[in-house]
Design an enzyme around this catalytic site. Sequence first.
Site, mmCIF file in Angstrom:
data_model
loop_
_atom_site.group_PDB
_atom_site.id
_atom_site.type_symbol
_atom_site.label_atom_id
_atom_site.label_comp_id
_atom_site.label_asym_id
_atom_site.label_seq_id
_atom_site.Cartn_x
_atom_site.Cartn_y
_atom_site.Cartn_z
ATOM 1 N N SER A 138 0.682 -1.231 -0.091
ATOM 2 C CA SER A 138 -0.165 -0.059 -0.042
ATOM 3 C C SER A 138 0.913 1.492 0.205
ATOM 4 O O SER A 138 1.935 1.376 0.396
ATOM 5 C CB SER A 138 -0.972 0.055 1.299
ATOM 6 O OG SER A 138 -1.653 1.318 1.099
ATOM 7 N N LYS A 184 -4.229 -6.855 3.448
ATOM 8 C CA LYS A 184 -3.961 -5.776 2.537
ATOM 9 C C LYS A 184 -5.449 -5.594 1.966
ATOM 10 O O LYS A 184 -5.942 -4.241 1.950
ATOM 11 C CB LYS A 184 -3.289 -6.033 1.235
ATOM 12 C CG LYS A 184 -3.393 -4.670 0.034
ATOM 13 C CD LYS A 184 -2.779 -3.421 0.439
ATOM 14 C CE LYS A 184 -3.000 -2.436 -0.111
ATOM 15 N NZ LYS A 184 -3.332 -2.554 -1.739
ATOM 16 N N HIS A 211 -7.382 -3.603 4.935
ATOM 17 C CA HIS A 211 -6.730 -2.368 4.822
ATOM 18 C C HIS A 211 -7.239 -1.272 3.896
ATOM 19 O O HIS A 211 -7.973 -0.213 4.218
ATOM 20 C CB HIS A 211 -5.036 -2.540 4.313
ATOM 21 C CG HIS A 211 -4.641 -0.846 4.200
ATOM 22 N ND1 HIS A 211 -4.774 -0.379 2.626
ATOM 23 C CD2 HIS A 211 -3.737 -0.015 4.538
ATOM 24 C CE1 HIS A 211 -4.197 0.770 2.510
ATOM 25 N NE2 HIS A 211 -3.551 0.997 3.838
ATOM 26 N N ASN A 212 -7.494 -1.821 2.747
ATOM 27 C CA ASN A 212 -8.271 -1.067 1.409
ATOM 28 C C ASN A 212 -9.783 -1.010 1.858
ATOM 29 O O ASN A 212 -10.342 0.129 1.667
ATOM 30 C CB ASN A 212 -8.226 -1.873 0.325
ATOM 31 C CG ASN A 212 -6.789 -1.595 -0.325
ATOM 32 O OD1 ASN A 212 -5.761 -1.218 0.263
ATOM 33 N ND2 ASN A 212 -6.845 -1.956 -1.726
ATOM 34 N N GLU A 251 -9.662 2.032 4.256
ATOM 35 C CA GLU A 251 -9.471 3.117 3.681
ATOM 36 C C GLU A 251 -10.838 3.685 2.952
ATOM 37 O O GLU A 251 -10.890 4.684 2.823
ATOM 38 C CB GLU A 251 -8.356 2.832 2.442
ATOM 39 C CG GLU A 251 -7.901 3.753 1.493
ATOM 40 C CD GLU A 251 -7.073 3.007 0.233
ATOM 41 O OE1 GLU A 251 -6.169 2.559 0.559
ATOM 42 O OE2 GLU A 251 -7.593 3.173 -0.896
HETATM 43 P P1 NDP Z 1 -1.766 -2.089 -13.670
HETATM 44 O O1 NDP Z 1 -2.694 -2.901 -12.569
HETATM 45 O O2 NDP Z 1 -2.429 -1.157 -14.655
HETATM 46 O O3 NDP Z 1 -1.249 -3.323 -14.582
HETATM 47 C C1 NDP Z 1 -0.535 -3.052 -15.813
HETATM 48 C C2 NDP Z 1 0.691 -3.969 -15.990
HETATM 49 O O4 NDP Z 1 0.273 -5.368 -15.912
HETATM 50 C C3 NDP Z 1 1.586 -4.030 -16.978
HETATM 51 O O5 NDP Z 1 2.933 -4.067 -16.685
HETATM 52 C C4 NDP Z 1 1.041 -4.685 -17.994
HETATM 53 O O6 NDP Z 1 1.975 -5.300 -18.957
HETATM 54 C C5 NDP Z 1 1.056 -6.089 -17.057
HETATM 55 N N1 NDP Z 1 0.148 -7.137 -17.585
HETATM 56 C C6 NDP Z 1 -1.317 -7.112 -17.883
HETATM 57 N N2 NDP Z 1 -1.746 -8.076 -18.278
HETATM 58 C C7 NDP Z 1 -0.691 -9.231 -18.420
HETATM 59 C C8 NDP Z 1 -0.416 -10.163 -18.816
HETATM 60 N N3 NDP Z 1 -1.314 -11.120 -18.958
HETATM 61 N N4 NDP Z 1 1.051 -10.718 -18.752
HETATM 62 C C9 NDP Z 1 2.081 -9.751 -18.527
HETATM 63 N N5 NDP Z 1 1.748 -8.753 -17.998
HETATM 64 C C10 NDP Z 1 0.555 -8.247 -17.856
HETATM 65 O O7 NDP Z 1 -0.516 -1.725 -13.150
HETATM 66 P P2 NDP Z 1 -0.090 -1.049 -11.689
HETATM 67 O O8 NDP Z 1 1.035 -0.618 -11.738
HETATM 68 O O9 NDP Z 1 -1.117 0.179 -11.478
HETATM 69 O O10 NDP Z 1 -0.656 -2.077 -10.499
HETATM 70 C C11 NDP Z 1 0.113 -3.269 -10.556
HETATM 71 C C12 NDP Z 1 -0.329 -4.141 -9.265
HETATM 72 O O11 NDP Z 1 -0.359 -3.468 -8.220
HETATM 73 C C13 NDP Z 1 -1.997 -4.502 -9.429
HETATM 74 O O12 NDP Z 1 -2.416 -5.573 -8.732
HETATM 75 C C14 NDP Z 1 -2.572 -3.286 -8.759
HETATM 76 O O13 NDP Z 1 -4.004 -3.428 -8.095
HETATM 77 C C15 NDP Z 1 -1.641 -3.134 -7.565
HETATM 78 N N6 NDP Z 1 -1.486 -2.009 -6.898
HETATM 79 C C16 NDP Z 1 -1.899 -0.585 -7.626
HETATM 80 C C17 NDP Z 1 -1.471 0.350 -6.866
HETATM 81 C C18 NDP Z 1 -1.757 1.787 -7.584
HETATM 82 O O14 NDP Z 1 -1.899 2.858 -6.920
HETATM 83 N N7 NDP Z 1 -1.734 1.871 -8.901
HETATM 84 C C19 NDP Z 1 -1.467 0.657 -5.421
HETATM 85 C C20 NDP Z 1 -1.426 -0.957 -4.940
HETATM 86 C C21 NDP Z 1 -1.342 -1.769 -5.453
HETATM 87 P P3 NDP Z 1 1.968 -4.465 -20.636
HETATM 88 O O15 NDP Z 1 2.594 -2.980 -20.195
HETATM 89 O O16 NDP Z 1 2.644 -5.256 -21.221
HETATM 90 O O17 NDP Z 1 0.397 -4.237 -20.866
#
Ligand code: NDP
Length: 519
Positions: free
Chosen positions: A173, A227, A230-231, A234
């Site tokens: 988080s 987590k 936690h959310n 939130e």
């Molecule tokens: P996203 O959830 O938007 O996911 C995008 C990423 O996932 C890209 O790197 C994409 O690759 C990859 N991806 C999606 N599908 C596939 C696949 N089938 N195979 C390989 N790669 C794949 O990214 P975030 O950085 O926002 O979040 C990452 C994780 O962290 C998520 O689970 C999210 O819920 C969690 N999280 C996010 C927070 C935030 O504030 N954003 C906070 C806390 C947790 P490509 O570029 O090739 O499409």
Amino acid sequence: MSSRRVACRCRRKQRPRSRHSEAASTASGIGKAGTPPKNRVSLLGDLADIGVLGLATMGANLARNAARKDFNVAVYNRHPGRTEELIREHGSEGRFFPATDIGAFTRSIVRPRPIIIMVKAGKPVDEVIEELLPHLDEGDIIIDGGNSLFTDSSRRFHALKDKGIRFVGMGISGGEEGALEGPSMMPGGEREAYARIEPIVTRMAAQVDGTPCCTFIGPEGAGHYVKMVHNGIEYADMQLIAEAYDLMKSLYGLEAEAIADIFAEWNKGELESYLIEITAAVLRKRDGTGKPLVDSIVDEAEQKGTGRWTAQSALDLGVPLTSITEAVFARALSGSRALRLDAAKALPQPAIPVRAPTQADIDAIRDALYASKIVAYAQGFEQLSAASAQFGWDLHLGDLATIWRGGCIIRARFLNRIREAYSGLDPVPHLLLQDVFREAVVAAEPNWRAVVARAISEGIPVPAFASSIAYFDGFRRGRGPANLLQGLRDYFGAHTYARLDRPGRFHTRWGQDGSEIEV
Ligand code: NDP
């Protein structure tokens, strides 16, 4: 394990301080598919300490965080554009090992390989694990740092164990900034695997009073469960803030800037928290027209699912998680905007007698917010306690409050109090029974009740405030009306009931002679 720690430290010591300028990776390096740069010095050879797979917002920032803490970081993304961007924009921040294929990525990481997956939760995590498996060796560690559903993490934990791969489901988080500067991390899964990554993740995590906001949570999907809650908390925190804002705007006609001042003032007291702090910042922001930005934002709240999962788990466990659940429903109602706009035309609107507030009016809203927040946290911790018992996880609730004090979205001054409540030899069974919170809600009660009563009488929706005080009223009541529910259940379904005056289960022959029998 300890030799690994030593190895990591030694490597760091050997680096010249000017390493950032001798960028381990260059934009052209990406074309060499994970080929480590030649100028790297390492006792273990040219290998990365950790890998990060998935370089969108969170993954890229976590990789930068690790690199800035002097760890060698292998980075890989399905589409190489993100890897190129990371190296181009931030390659000089530390030692990155960029790779354009997954084999080169895994080969560039020291064994047993710790690999953090930061991809979209759900099917992509399974797909990435399947893709990784042929390139891994026994004992390697897959760390899922996304917002995965805890049951998925439990499934992955057991499935990977059968294959000799160790799994850590790590809730993270702190959003974009936290991932970079130091998040709160909630790793669960295999304890020995955590011990292997502990020296890395505890340095990446936020630190409060010298304590990292990261600790081993428990087996299976315990990290992602924590987590998730936690959310959920939130969600409740944010809904309560939104209701306080609505009351100040609707009852007293205050403008965004004036409400920002009030939140900033509240942030100096017992409500001090990240969310209260950023509420003031959001309310203060003006858009290009010079008007408060918040007044132009569409009133439709989106959600990714963790609040809903928390509520669903509470229903499964039978925990009365009213505040968080109301917050989830409030977002759902906000999402029905078209219907609400129709209803706003079709139904009469309340005529609210708007007047300037007194200091007492504002203090009353603050008290209602604080008391409702205590209820939301008390319910969240009750749920964690119930889940721990149900799944046999042995969660340490005081530790959770400790690692939520920094880095994460719900970081708040009063988590210190929760930490204290659970740290004694005889922890309280419920936070509302802990002196500091019991006294706080009792002191706030008259204002809390008056605010909710006023909101209802003026037609201003305060679902989280109202459900919190309803919970408080039900919780403190020695005898409620469920005796009648039991009577009804026995009438139509012969479900039986217990009696206050003698032990056993009883049934009344309602449709027959009306006599009572012991069953
Ligand atoms: P996203 O959830 O938007 O996911 C995008 C990423 O996932 C890209 O790197 C994409 O690759 C990859 N991806 C999606 N599908 C596939 C696949 N089938 N195979 C390989 N790669 C794949 O990214 P975030 O950085 O926002 O979040 C990452 C994780 O962290 C998520 O689970 C999210 O819920 C969690 N999280 C996010 C927070 C935030 O504030 N954003 C906070 C806390 C947790 P490509 O570029 O090739 O499409």
